[in-house]
Design an enzyme around this catalytic site. Structure first.
Site, PDB file in Angstrom:
ATOM      1  N   GLY A 122      -9.080  -7.925  -2.024  1.00  0.00           N
ATOM      2  CA  GLY A 122     -10.145  -6.982  -2.313  1.00  0.00           C
ATOM      3  C   GLY A 122     -11.346  -7.158  -1.401  1.00  0.00           C
ATOM      4  O   GLY A 122     -11.997  -8.198  -1.418  1.00  0.00           O
ATOM      5  N   MET A 129       0.847  -1.200   0.000  1.00  0.00           N
ATOM      6  CA  MET A 129       0.000   0.000   0.000  1.00  0.00           C
ATOM      7  C   MET A 129       0.875   1.240   0.000  1.00  0.00           C
ATOM      8  O   MET A 129       1.663   1.448   0.929  1.00  0.00           O
ATOM      9  CB  MET A 129      -0.938  -0.016   1.214  1.00  0.00           C
ATOM     10  CG  MET A 129      -2.006  -1.110   1.147  1.00  0.00           C
ATOM     11  SD  MET A 129      -3.039  -1.206   2.633  1.00  0.00           S
ATOM     12  CE  MET A 129      -1.952  -2.132   3.744  1.00  0.00           C
ATOM     13  N   GLN A 138       7.500  -5.214  -4.019  1.00  0.00           N
ATOM     14  CA  GLN A 138       6.670  -5.106  -5.214  1.00  0.00           C
ATOM     15  C   GLN A 138       7.275  -4.075  -6.158  1.00  0.00           C
ATOM     16  O   GLN A 138       7.551  -2.941  -5.772  1.00  0.00           O
ATOM     17  CB  GLN A 138       5.237  -4.697  -4.897  1.00  0.00           C
ATOM     18  CG  GLN A 138       4.363  -4.730  -6.157  1.00  0.00           C
ATOM     19  CD  GLN A 138       2.943  -4.265  -5.946  1.00  0.00           C
ATOM     20  OE1 GLN A 138       2.716  -3.100  -5.656  1.00  0.00           O
ATOM     21  NE2 GLN A 138       1.988  -5.174  -6.117  1.00  0.00           N
ATOM     22  N   GLY A 145      -5.650  -5.710   2.808  1.00  0.00           N
ATOM     23  CA  GLY A 145      -5.028  -4.402   2.675  1.00  0.00           C
ATOM     24  C   GLY A 145      -5.414  -3.439   3.772  1.00  0.00           C
ATOM     25  O   GLY A 145      -4.892  -3.491   4.893  1.00  0.00           O
ATOM     26  N   ARG A 146      -6.378  -2.560   3.480  1.00  0.00           N
ATOM     27  CA  ARG A 146      -6.686  -1.460   4.391  1.00  0.00           C
ATOM     28  C   ARG A 146      -7.095  -1.917   5.788  1.00  0.00           C
ATOM     29  O   ARG A 146      -6.759  -1.259   6.779  1.00  0.00           O
ATOM     30  CB  ARG A 146      -7.777  -0.578   3.773  1.00  0.00           C
ATOM     31  CG  ARG A 146      -7.257   0.300   2.636  1.00  0.00           C
ATOM     32  CD  ARG A 146      -8.393   0.932   1.857  1.00  0.00           C
ATOM     33  NE  ARG A 146      -9.092  -0.070   1.054  1.00  0.00           N
ATOM     34  CZ  ARG A 146     -10.240   0.158   0.427  1.00  0.00           C
ATOM     35  NH1 ARG A 146     -10.825   1.340   0.540  1.00  0.00           N
ATOM     36  NH2 ARG A 146     -10.806  -0.790  -0.305  1.00  0.00           N
ATOM     37  N   CYS A 158      -2.297  -1.747 -10.141  1.00  0.00           N
ATOM     38  CA  CYS A 158      -2.492  -0.366  -9.697  1.00  0.00           C
ATOM     39  C   CYS A 158      -3.050   0.480 -10.835  1.00  0.00           C
ATOM     40  O   CYS A 158      -2.486   0.495 -11.933  1.00  0.00           O
ATOM     41  CB  CYS A 158      -1.179   0.222  -9.210  1.00  0.00           C
ATOM     42  SG  CYS A 158      -1.339   1.913  -8.602  1.00  0.00           S
TER      43      CYS A 158
END
Length: 330
Positions: free
Chosen positions: A211, A17, A69, A232-233, A99
């Protein structure tokens, strides 16, 4: 670190991220889970080859297993960057094909690469030839007007033929025109069914889903079918809920420490960072969500936000912030 160990760690990973998963964030996350695979922010291959490598890629040995990454679309440049990253000790090199930002598109990499599977295959072949570390790919299910049910299996087939056997699939399309990067994380609908179908179609590939996954309960549900889950978040904003129980629930290992114990374990790292000329807020900005949902969490966040930027701020500020949580608990 062996390929088998990295593959095992990919059962649960924390997503790369931008502006978030820097070395301080990863050190914090590693204290919370010994087993999960951690990713750097995306770094362009050009920056790796020509930039300040220590600033861009430096990491603490405690972070293993840790993957870098890369962003790029030039096979030769990606190969050179892969060798550099491998020489620096990274356990895996991941190619960003997901992305959707304008900056990434202008460089002809990121999600736009979903439109050119053969170029991706050429890139990963060159990367694999450059170093012995595993090379993996993170992608979308498609972009713009592509039909994911056609595009995704073709993409996986072409790229896996070049030697990649591990993919992370963000279960949304990316709209390269009309949506911001933030909107691309929320607005395109999730298609978990298609991603799960890919595991049936490609049983020999290691496939992780990404996701919209916010809890370990959701992760465990996906793991009934998928090989791995990338969060992720939720792992960033509420790391305790995701990472403290991950080793026990996802990997069958020992329970993690408490959030309070993690704060105390961070203190020597904080002291070293400040002694080297760093600032407290470089680290504490990643710690704000440690007590999310618990009494005292607001006081913890507020105290750090108001005091960690001071020139003389050190670990005592963190302990004073922690008192807002422990006093209420008592």
């Amino acid at each position: 670190m062996s390929t088998a160990t990295i593959t095992a760690a990919a059962r649960l990973s924390v997503a790369p991220m931008m502006d978030w998963t820097d070395r301080h964030c990863r050190y914090l996350h590693r204290l919370m889970s010994k087993r999960a695979l951690l990713y750097t922010e995306m770094v362009t291959a050009q920056a790796v080859v020509h930039g300040d490598r220590q600033r861009l890629l430096g990491f603490d040995g405690a972070e293993h297993p840790v993957a870098v990454q890369l962003g790029g679309s030039d096979p030769a440049l990606l190969a050179e960057a892969t060798k550099i990253c491998a020489d620096m000790g990274y356990d895996e090199v991941n190619l960003n094909c997901g992305c959707p930002s304008d900056r990434v598109q202008s460089g002809s990499f990121g999600a736009v690469l979903m439109e050119n599977a053969q170029l991706v295959a050429d890139c990963v072949a060159a990367m694999r030839d450059a170093a012995a570390v595993p090379v993996t790919v993170k992608c979308r299910i498609g972009v713009d007007d592509q039909e994911p049910a056609d595009v995704l299996p073709d993409f996986l087939a072409r790229v896996s033929a070049a030697g990649v056997d591990r993919f992370t699939i963000h279960a949304r399309k990316a709209w390269l025109q009309g949506l911001s990067p933030k909107e691309n994380r929320d607005i395109p609908p999730l298609d978990y069914d298609l991603v799960r179908q890919m595991k049936v179609t490609f049983p020999l590939l290691h496939l992780s889903v990404n996701g919209g996954i916010e809890t370990l309960d959701q992760a465990q549900d996906h793991l009934q079918v998928m090989d791995g889950v990338m969060i992720g978040r939720a792992a960033y904003h509420n790391p305790s809920a995701v990472l403290l129980d991950a080793d026990a629930r996802i990997f069958g290992g020992d329970a993690g420490p408490s959030a309070e114990e993690v704060v105390h374990q961070m203190l020597p790292y904080i002291a070293d960072h400040i002694a080297a000329g760093g600032k407290l807020h470089h680290i504490t900005r990643h710690m704000l969500g440690l007590f999310q949902g618990r009494p005292g969490a607001k006081g913890w966040r507020r105290y750090l936000s108001e005091n960690a930027h001071n020139d003389d701020a050190d670990g005592q500020v963190v302990l004073a912030a922690l008192a807002h949580v422990t006093e209420i608990a008592a």
